[in-house]
Write a protein that holds these residues in place. Structure first.
Motif, PDB file in Angstrom:
ATOM      1  N   ARG A 141       0.844  -1.220   0.001  1.00 16.41           N
ATOM      2  CA  ARG A 141      -0.132  -0.016  -0.239  1.00 16.41           C
ATOM      3  C   ARG A 141       0.821   1.265   0.034  1.00 16.41           C
ATOM      4  O   ARG A 141       0.519   2.105  -0.517  1.00 16.41           O
ATOM      5  CB  ARG A 141      -1.109   0.133   1.122  1.00 16.41           C
ATOM      6  CG  ARG A 141      -1.902   0.872   1.346  1.00 16.41           C
ATOM      7  CD  ARG A 141      -2.840   0.841   2.557  1.00 16.41           C
ATOM      8  NE  ARG A 141      -3.539  -0.101   2.347  1.00 16.41           N
ATOM      9  CZ  ARG A 141      -3.491  -1.247   3.346  1.00 16.41           C
ATOM     10  NH1 ARG A 141      -2.669  -1.310   4.328  1.00 16.41           N
ATOM     11  NH2 ARG A 141      -4.443  -2.329   3.000  1.00 16.41           N
ATOM     12  N   ALA A 142       2.043   1.333   0.834  1.00 20.64           N
ATOM     13  CA  ALA A 142       2.737   2.625   0.758  1.00 20.64           C
ATOM     14  C   ALA A 142       3.524   2.608  -0.565  1.00 20.64           C
ATOM     15  O   ALA A 142       3.566   3.918  -0.855  1.00 20.64           O
ATOM     16  CB  ALA A 142       3.764   2.381   2.091  1.00 20.64           C
ATOM     17  N   LEU A 143       4.160   1.508  -1.106  1.00 16.26           N
ATOM     18  CA  LEU A 143       4.735   1.725  -2.326  1.00 16.26           C
ATOM     19  C   LEU A 143       3.804   2.110  -3.354  1.00 16.26           C
ATOM     20  O   LEU A 143       4.281   2.993  -4.392  1.00 16.26           O
ATOM     21  CB  LEU A 143       5.296   0.488  -2.678  1.00 16.26           C
ATOM     22  CG  LEU A 143       6.527   0.056  -1.917  1.00 16.26           C
ATOM     23  CD1 LEU A 143       6.961  -1.379  -2.241  1.00 16.26           C
ATOM     24  CD2 LEU A 143       7.772   1.035  -2.155  1.00 16.26           C
ATOM     25  N   GLU A 144       2.678   1.629  -3.514  1.00 15.10           N
ATOM     26  CA  GLU A 144       1.632   2.126  -4.346  1.00 15.10           C
ATOM     27  C   GLU A 144       1.304   3.589  -4.286  1.00 15.10           C
ATOM     28  O   GLU A 144       1.096   4.306  -5.313  1.00 15.10           O
ATOM     29  CB  GLU A 144       0.440   1.093  -4.507  1.00 15.10           C
ATOM     30  CG  GLU A 144       0.952  -0.295  -5.088  1.00 15.10           C
ATOM     31  CD  GLU A 144      -0.323  -1.035  -5.190  1.00 15.10           C
ATOM     32  OE1 GLU A 144      -1.531  -0.735  -4.853  1.00 15.10           O
ATOM     33  OE2 GLU A 144      -0.222  -2.318  -5.751  1.00 15.10           O
ATOM     34  N   SER A 145       1.056   4.007  -3.120  1.00 14.24           N
ATOM     35  CA  SER A 145       0.962   5.425  -2.888  1.00 14.24           C
ATOM     36  C   SER A 145       2.116   6.251  -3.524  1.00 14.24           C
ATOM     37  O   SER A 145       1.852   7.343  -4.056  1.00 14.24           O
ATOM     38  CB  SER A 145       0.723   5.719  -1.581  1.00 14.24           C
ATOM     39  OG  SER A 145       0.413   7.007  -1.202  1.00 14.24           O
ATOM     40  N   ALA A 146       3.474   5.912  -2.762  1.00 13.70           N
ATOM     41  CA  ALA A 146       4.572   6.613  -3.342  1.00 13.70           C
ATOM     42  C   ALA A 146       4.792   6.480  -4.630  1.00 13.70           C
ATOM     43  O   ALA A 146       5.598   7.687  -5.197  1.00 13.70           O
ATOM     44  CB  ALA A 146       5.634   5.864  -2.649  1.00 13.70           C
ATOM     45  N   GLU A 147       4.543   5.517  -5.390  1.00 16.33           N
ATOM     46  CA  GLU A 147       4.743   5.312  -6.713  1.00 16.33           C
ATOM     47  C   GLU A 147       4.140   6.381  -7.692  1.00 16.33           C
ATOM     48  O   GLU A 147       4.620   6.672  -8.590  1.00 16.33           O
ATOM     49  CB  GLU A 147       4.092   4.096  -7.461  1.00 16.33           C
ATOM     50  CG  GLU A 147       4.458   3.611  -8.628  1.00 16.33           C
ATOM     51  CD  GLU A 147       3.960   2.196  -8.998  1.00 16.33           C
ATOM     52  OE1 GLU A 147       3.605   1.959 -10.118  1.00 16.33           O
ATOM     53  OE2 GLU A 147       3.619   1.652  -8.044  1.00 16.33           O
ATOM     54  N   MET A 148       2.821   6.927  -7.056  1.00 16.85           N
ATOM     55  CA  MET A 148       2.141   7.991  -8.007  1.00 16.85           C
ATOM     56  C   MET A 148       3.194   9.208  -8.205  1.00 16.85           C
ATOM     57  O   MET A 148       2.714   9.932  -9.238  1.00 16.85           O
ATOM     58  CB  MET A 148       0.960   8.254  -7.017  1.00 16.85           C
ATOM     59  CG  MET A 148      -0.039   7.332  -6.719  1.00 16.85           C
ATOM     60  SD  MET A 148      -0.461   6.406  -8.399  1.00 16.85           S
ATOM     61  CE  MET A 148      -1.642   7.460  -9.178  1.00 16.85           C
ATOM     62  N   ASP A 149       4.263   9.325  -7.226  1.00 24.72           N
ATOM     63  CA  ASP A 149       4.726  10.581  -7.424  1.00 24.72           C
ATOM     64  C   ASP A 149       6.405  10.379  -8.213  1.00 24.72           C
ATOM     65  O   ASP A 149       7.141  11.106  -8.325  1.00 24.72           O
ATOM     66  CB  ASP A 149       5.304  11.138  -5.995  1.00 24.72           C
ATOM     67  CG  ASP A 149       4.003  12.001  -5.478  1.00 24.72           C
ATOM     68  OD1 ASP A 149       3.493  12.500  -6.276  1.00 24.72           O
ATOM     69  OD2 ASP A 149       4.190  11.800  -4.193  1.00 24.72           O
ATOM     70  N   LEU A 150       6.546   8.850  -8.606  1.00 23.33           N
ATOM     71  CA  LEU A 150       7.686   8.844  -9.236  1.00 23.33           C
ATOM     72  C   LEU A 150       7.453   8.470 -10.877  1.00 23.33           C
ATOM     73  O   LEU A 150       6.825   7.427 -11.146  1.00 23.33           O
ATOM     74  CB  LEU A 150       8.074   7.168  -8.959  1.00 23.33           C
ATOM     75  CG  LEU A 150       8.462   7.333  -7.288  1.00 23.33           C
ATOM     76  CD1 LEU A 150       8.820   5.646  -6.843  1.00 23.33           C
ATOM     77  CD2 LEU A 150       9.854   8.181  -6.997  1.00 23.33           C
TER      78      LEU A 150
END
Length: 227
Positions: A141-150
């Protein structure tokens, strides 16, 4: 096949510019400085990545800093910077590992779809797409959230294409016309449901899987799968 829709719809055009703070633009490199070749270097690199993963799981992205990562990994900040130029590069490496694991799960599931009817096949793919959430749900969940900014580079674009091809191939094998377009439509259809569920902190993967199955089956005009 549909829990990764945020990944498929992400921007892959620029590997170095990322919006790591709301309302700002920051230029950073997302590529590791060097790949570990010796066993000791690999152990250090793995420790850095695992430390970052644990912080994301327990404290979330806002508390992820290079100092905290180094401290939790048991290495110096200088050692961390030998491998990664920024925390964003560490995040990108973790996202890549997550997506490679997802691709492997999907490819394995697709091979098992041979001889299945279409309903069972797409239920199998949906289940496979959620495996990474079952393994380490808070990290996913954390990575999929952070991924939106990558903004993702060509390596991510290659995985994205392979994932879409997996879905299209299963549809082709079941005589679905315009399989590539249908795969795109199914992914887009599921985007809102899956993304909203994970952003809301959904943890009931069985319920989410059932809802995804109903959405996919409805689009394909197939009998409603059992709940």
């Amino acid at each position: 096949m549909f829990a990764w829709v945020s990944f498929l719809n992400n921007n892959a055009s620029n590997p170095s510019v990322i919006n790591s703070h709301p309302g700002t633009r920051m230029t950073v490199s997302l590529k590791p400085r060097k790949k570990p070749r010796q066993r000791r270097s690999k152990v250090t690199c793995d420790a850095i990545l695992e430390a970052a993963a644990r912080i994301l799981e327990t404290e979330g992205p806002r508390n992820l800093t290079t100092n905290r990562i180094a401290e939790n990994a048991g290495v110096s900040v200088g050692s961390l910077y030998q491998y990664f130029p920024s925390k964003e590069a560490i995040l990108a490496e973790l996202v890549m590992a997550l997506r490679q694991s997802l691709l492997a799960d999907m490819e394995e599931a697709a091979r098992g779809c041979a001889g299945m009817d279409l309903v069972t096949a797409y239920e199998t793919l949906v289940s496979a797409s959620l495996k990474h959430h079952a393994r380490r749900p808070e990290l996913a969940r954390a990575l999929e959230s952070a991924e939106m900014d990558l903004p993702l580079n060509e390596d991510f674009a290659e995985i994205k294409k392979k994932l879409a091809d997996v879905v299209a191939k299963v549809l082709i094998d079941h005589d679905i016309e315009n399989a590539e377009q249908t795969a795109f439509d199914l992914i887009s259809l599921s985007h809102g449901l899956a993304t909203a569920a994970f952003q809301a902190g959904e943890t009931d993967l069985d319920s989410l899987s059932n809802r995804l199955n109903r959405a996919v089956g409805g689009y394909l005009g197939l009998p409603r799968p059992s709940a």
